[in-house]
Scaffold this active site. Sequence first.
Site, PDB file in Angstrom:
ATOM      1  N   CYS A  72     -14.381   3.040 -27.782  1.00 28.25           N
ATOM      2  CA  CYS A  72     -15.728   3.540 -28.011  1.00 28.25           C
ATOM      3  C   CYS A  72     -16.470   3.706 -26.695  1.00 28.25           C
ATOM      4  CB  CYS A  72     -16.484   2.612 -28.959  1.00 28.25           C
ATOM      5  SG  CYS A  72     -15.858   2.776 -30.617  1.00 28.25           S
ATOM      6  N   GLU A  73     -15.996   4.627 -25.890  1.00 28.11           N
ATOM      7  CA  GLU A  73     -16.592   4.968 -24.599  1.00 28.11           C
ATOM      8  C   GLU A  73     -16.316   6.445 -24.392  1.00 28.11           C
ATOM      9  OE1 GLU A  73     -18.007   3.088 -22.069  1.00 28.11           O
ATOM     10  OE2 GLU A  73     -17.822   1.191 -23.154  1.00 28.11           O
TER      11      GLU A  73
ATOM     12  N   TYR B 227     -10.930   4.695 -11.248  1.00 30.48           N
ATOM     13  CA  TYR B 227     -10.675   5.389  -9.976  1.00 30.48           C
ATOM     14  C   TYR B 227     -10.514   6.902 -10.131  1.00 30.48           C
ATOM     15  CZ  TYR B 227      -8.533   0.730  -9.085  1.00 30.48           C
ATOM     16  OH  TYR B 227      -8.241  -0.606  -8.994  1.00 30.48           O
TER      17      TYR B 227
ATOM     18  N   PRO C 248       4.812  -5.053  -0.779  1.00 27.25           N
ATOM     19  CA  PRO C 248       4.687  -3.902  -1.668  1.00 27.25           C
ATOM     20  C   PRO C 248       4.566  -4.328  -3.128  1.00 27.25           C
ATOM     21  CG  PRO C 248       6.957  -4.151  -0.937  1.00 27.25           C
ATOM     22  CD  PRO C 248       6.169  -5.210  -0.230  1.00 27.25           C
TER      23      PRO C 248
ATOM     24  N   TYR D 132      -0.284  -1.810 -12.106  1.00 30.47           N
ATOM     25  CA  TYR D 132      -1.720  -1.767 -12.391  1.00 30.47           C
ATOM     26  C   TYR D 132      -2.037  -1.154 -13.756  1.00 30.47           C
ATOM     27  CZ  TYR D 132      -1.611  -2.859  -7.462  1.00 30.47           C
ATOM     28  OH  TYR D 132      -1.324  -3.456  -6.257  1.00 30.47           O
TER      29      TYR D 132
ATOM     30  N   GLY E  79       0.771  -1.249   0.000  1.00 29.49           N
ATOM     31  CA  GLY E  79       0.000   0.000   0.000  1.00 29.49           C
ATOM     32  C   GLY E  79       0.794   1.285   0.000  1.00 29.49           C
TER      33      GLY E  79
HETATM   34  C1  PLP Z   1      -2.913  -5.244  -3.546  1.00 27.72           C
HETATM   35  C2  PLP Z   1      -2.263  -5.944  -2.419  1.00 27.72           C
HETATM   36  C3  PLP Z   1      -0.921  -5.687  -2.123  1.00 27.72           C
HETATM   37  C4  PLP Z   1      -0.093  -4.671  -2.874  1.00 27.72           C
HETATM   38  O1  PLP Z   1      -0.551  -3.368  -2.706  1.00 27.72           O
HETATM   39  P1  PLP Z   1       0.287  -2.138  -3.317  1.00 27.72           P
HETATM   40  O2  PLP Z   1      -0.590  -0.966  -3.055  1.00 27.72           O
HETATM   41  O3  PLP Z   1       0.450  -2.403  -4.767  1.00 27.72           O
HETATM   42  O4  PLP Z   1       1.572  -2.076  -2.593  1.00 27.72           O
HETATM   43  C5  PLP Z   1      -0.339  -6.404  -1.104  1.00 27.72           C
HETATM   44  N1  PLP Z   1      -1.031  -7.320  -0.396  1.00 27.72           N
HETATM   45  C6  PLP Z   1      -2.335  -7.588  -0.640  1.00 27.72           C
HETATM   46  C7  PLP Z   1      -3.034  -8.612   0.146  1.00 27.72           C
HETATM   47  C8  PLP Z   1      -2.993  -6.910  -1.655  1.00 27.72           C
HETATM   48  O5  PLP Z   1      -4.281  -7.170  -1.903  1.00 27.72           O
END
Ligand code: PLP
Length: 442
Positions: free
Chosen positions: A363-364, A336, A293, A392, A250
């Site tokens: 086409c959106e 998002y 990560p 992503y 995250g």
């Molecule tokens: C998505 C996810 C991650 C990675 O998250 P990032 O924001 O890309 O670092 C790690 N662990 C779990 C369980 C996830 O669902």
Amino acid sequence: MKKSNSNRIGFGDISIQNHRLNVGGCDAAELAKEYGTPLYVFDVNYAVKTAAAYVDVLKREYPNSTVCYASKAFCCKAIYRIIAPLGLGADVVSGGELYTALSGGMNPKKIYFHGNNKTEEEVAFAIKSSVGYFVVDSLHELELIEKLAYSPQNVLFRVNPGVEAHTHRFIQTTTPDSKFGFSIADGTAESVILSARKYKNVNFVGIACHIGSQIFEPQSFEIAIDKMTDFIVKLNSLGVQVERLDLGGGFGVHYIEEDRPLTPEQYMANSARYLATAVKRRGITAPHLIFEPGRSIVGEAGLTLYTVGAIKTIKDLKTYVAVDGGMFDNPRVSLYDARYTFVVADRADEKGDKVYSIAGKCCESGDILADGITLPELKSGDVLATFTTGAYHYSMASNYNRNAIPPVVAVKDGKSAYMVKPQTYEDLIRNDVIPLFLEDVK
Ligand SMILES: *Cc1c(COP(=O)(O)O)cnc(C)c1O
């Protein structure tokens, strides 16, 4: 911009040299010429640097630990070839990611298998592949493991600590109403963990959480650590030992001017120290720590190159600049409202004073990559670059409108080569079948 290094521009190690964008020692506009557009470019050295920094930080601050790369951010064989030698494990969330990780040379023992609804086939495949850990997210999954395994499987439980990380609401995963995890607050987590004792093929080893993505506040992780270690105290009091604590991923990265991420090392070092203190204060056995990560390892390693096609001005309103990509290579804007920074590849230091909306070719009406951004005057044929597309993007790409998913080119020390080859029209129809009974259709 976060880096002081003269010609770096604050997105990974991308720099400007003689007004031109340079990544991994390669000229971006030249890459567009050589490989065509749309094109994902991946800076290998940046991903190595970031992943290695995470490993080093934990080695120093909390040696009893593993850094797992979150495959969903960017999954292809080569990424495991890059991260496995650095000592990282991997987190996977599907049979397909597992298959790719194994094909890329990842040690199965270092794989954590996440996912809120693993199918019977996926559970069986993971057992057969000797995957190290299941991160269980339902009783249904426990039953599947019990039924399919022929020896005890290491299991962590995904729990929901109820932390609301400050980020876009669609990316949050552990608010009280979440499809992920067992809630700690309402007692569900505790009761499912106790119930795991009755399964002979389930070896409980720990708990996991993931509080969100693109998080900038280190406090979010501190709150999660407090809640998770309080929960460990509770489990200990019930006679359950917790060997492993998985805090997910995250850590935020830089997409637009307003984003001010700490360095990855700062996030992780802070959390590791906070955990060490939290464990001491509570008098519990220090668990093996896992961080996962994804975005922060590969996000800023990537950029996407597009060629400008049609330019259309709507009188007194706006000018649309259409590129040869769109929501099929970057669905994050329509999903998002994600925002991005764009530059012109061969005059990347020109700020410009024209306001444009960058449109995709799908086409959106919602297929817009950026709305109302300032750039130098553009013409058809210009190569645009957009940053922080290593995470992503390729992994979320689709063949919508039967557009080919762009290839991924790795760059390193002035060299370039495919890590994912381009799709051909033939690839697009490869699995299409015309059923024999359609011959009867008049
Ligand atoms: C998505 C996810 C991650 C990675 O998250 P990032 O924001 O890309 O670092 C790690 N662990 C779990 C369980 C996830 O669902």
